[in-house]
Design a protein around this motif. Structure first.
Motif, PDB file in Angstrom:
ATOM      1  N   UNK A 149      -1.807  13.765   7.660  1.00  0.00           N
ATOM      2  CA  UNK A 149      -1.797  15.233   7.607  1.00  0.00           C
ATOM      3  C   UNK A 149      -1.368  15.794   6.248  1.00  0.00           C
ATOM      4  N   UNK A 150      -1.035  14.942   5.289  1.00  0.00           N
ATOM      5  CA  UNK A 150      -0.725  15.389   3.941  1.00  0.00           C
ATOM      6  C   UNK A 150       0.652  15.983   3.715  1.00  0.00           C
ATOM      7  N   UNK A 151       1.443  16.169   4.789  1.00  0.00           N
ATOM      8  CA  UNK A 151       2.783  16.752   4.635  1.00  0.00           C
ATOM      9  C   UNK A 151       3.725  15.773   3.936  1.00  0.00           C
ATOM     10  N   UNK A 152       4.633  16.291   3.104  1.00  0.00           N
ATOM     11  CA  UNK A 152       5.633  15.476   2.432  1.00  0.00           C
ATOM     12  C   UNK A 152       6.680  15.062   3.464  1.00  0.00           C
ATOM     13  N   UNK A 153       6.897  13.767   3.588  1.00  0.00           N
ATOM     14  CA  UNK A 153       7.884  13.277   4.546  1.00  0.00           C
ATOM     15  C   UNK A 153       8.469  11.951   4.076  1.00  0.00           C
ATOM     16  N   UNK A 154       9.590  11.583   4.698  1.00  0.00           N
ATOM     17  CA  UNK A 154      10.257  10.327   4.364  1.00  0.00           C
ATOM     18  C   UNK A 154       9.492   9.164   4.991  1.00  0.00           C
TER      19      UNK A 154
ATOM     20  N   UNK B 166       0.809  -1.220   0.000  1.00  0.00           N
ATOM     21  CA  UNK B 166       0.000   0.000   0.000  1.00  0.00           C
ATOM     22  C   UNK B 166       0.841   1.269   0.000  1.00  0.00           C
ATOM     23  N   UNK B 167       2.111   1.165   0.346  1.00  0.00           N
ATOM     24  CA  UNK B 167       2.991   2.332   0.304  1.00  0.00           C
ATOM     25  C   UNK B 167       4.437   1.865   0.307  1.00  0.00           C
ATOM     26  N   UNK B 168       5.228   2.459  -0.572  1.00  0.00           N
ATOM     27  CA  UNK B 168       6.628   2.082  -0.682  1.00  0.00           C
ATOM     28  C   UNK B 168       7.550   2.946   0.159  1.00  0.00           C
ATOM     29  N   UNK B 169       8.824   2.664   0.038  1.00  0.00           N
ATOM     30  CA  UNK B 169       9.902   3.358   0.739  1.00  0.00           C
ATOM     31  C   UNK B 169      10.196   4.668   0.011  1.00  0.00           C
ATOM     32  N   UNK B 170      10.413   5.745   0.768  1.00  0.00           N
ATOM     33  CA  UNK B 170      10.811   7.015   0.164  1.00  0.00           C
ATOM     34  C   UNK B 170       9.867   8.142   0.540  1.00  0.00           C
ATOM     35  N   UNK B 171      10.084   9.303  -0.067  1.00  0.00           N
ATOM     36  CA  UNK B 171       9.251  10.481   0.251  1.00  0.00           C
ATOM     37  C   UNK B 171       7.835  10.260  -0.256  1.00  0.00           C
ATOM     38  N   UNK B 172       6.898  10.685   0.575  1.00  0.00           N
ATOM     39  CA  UNK B 172       5.481  10.572   0.223  1.00  0.00           C
ATOM     40  C   UNK B 172       4.688  11.577   1.044  1.00  0.00           C
ATOM     41  N   UNK B 173       3.449  11.788   0.623  1.00  0.00           N
ATOM     42  CA  UNK B 173       2.535  12.623   1.400  1.00  0.00           C
ATOM     43  C   UNK B 173       2.024  11.777   2.566  1.00  0.00           C
TER      44      UNK B 173
END
Length: 183
Positions: A78-83, A67-74
Motif C-alpha cells: 500500500x506504499x505507506x511508511x511503516x516499520x 530484498x528488504x532490510x530492518x527499519x522504516x520503509x514504504x
C-alpha cells in the motif's frame, strides 16, 4: 646410627604436632575453596556455552538475495511508511529454512499478514519468527538444533513473491536480524 639419633633429637627437625595439624587444616580449607571456585567456573562456562548455542547466529536460508532490510520503509503493497520488523530474503518456493540457534518451536500456523509462520523460542529472551512459509518441517513442542531444517520458503499472507520474512526478538522487542547473521 649415632648420627641419626642426633638428627632426630635436634630441635631444628622437630615437628610440632599442633602446628602440623593447623597447617593441614589450612591446606584443606584452601583446597575446598579452590574446588568451589572451580566448580563455579565450570557452571559459568557451561551456562555461557548454552547461551551461545541458543543465540541466533547463522543465516536461516542459503539464498543470497536480501530484498528488504530492518527499519522504516514504504510498504510494498500500500506504499505507506511503516516499520519493517525483520529481514526479507528472496528465493524460491520450497527453499529450506534452518534454525539459526537451538530452541523449541512454540508456534506453527497461520498469522494474519504473515501467512504461514513458525516461531522458535531460544531462551534467554530470544525468539525468531519465520513468515510467508509454504510449509513446516518442525512442529510445536519440537526441540530443534542450530542448522536443522524447520520450514520451507513460500509466499503466503501479505506477500509480493516468494521470500522469507525473518525476525529476531529479545524480550518481545524486534532487533535487526542482520546483526545475528555471523556466518
Amino acid at each position: 646410627n649415632q648420627t641419626l639419633k642426633g638428627i632426630a633429637s635436634s630441635p631444628v627437625n622437630r615437628v610440632d604436632p599442633l602446628a602440623l595439624g593447623l597447617e593441614l587444616d589450612r591446606i584443606a580449607d584452601d583446597s575446598n575453596a579452590t574446588r568451589e571456585m572451580l566448580s563455579a567456573l565450570v557452571d559459568y562456562f557451561n551456562d555461557a556455552a548454552q547461551m551461545l548455542s541458543n543465540t541466533p547466529s547463522i543465516r536461516p536460508t542459503d539464498s543470497p538475495w536480501l530484498t528488504s532490510g530492518f527499519g522504516k520503509r514504504a510498504d510494498p503493497i500500500d506504499g505507506r511508511l511503516m516499520m519493517h520488523k525483520g529481514l526479507d530474503i528472496g528465493g524460491s518456493v520450497g527453499s529450506h529454512i534452518v534454525a539459526p540457534a537451538d530452541g523449541v518451536v512454540i508456534f506453527a500456523g497461520t498469522r494474519g499478514g504473515y501467512g504461514k509462520t513458525l516461531v522458535v523460542d531460544h531462551g534467554y529472551g530470544y525468539q525468531t519468527h519465520f513468515a510467508h512459509l509454504s510449509g513446516f518441517a518442525a512442529n510445536v513442542g519440537d526441540r530443534i538444533n542450530r542448522g536443522q531444517l524447520i520450514a520451507y520458503m513460500g509466499s503466503t499472507g501479505k506477500s509480493t513473491g516468494p521470500h522469507l520474512h525473518y525476525e529476531v526478538r529479545r524480550f518481545g522487542r524486534p532487533l535487526d536480524p542482520i546483526k545475528f547473521i555471523l556466518d
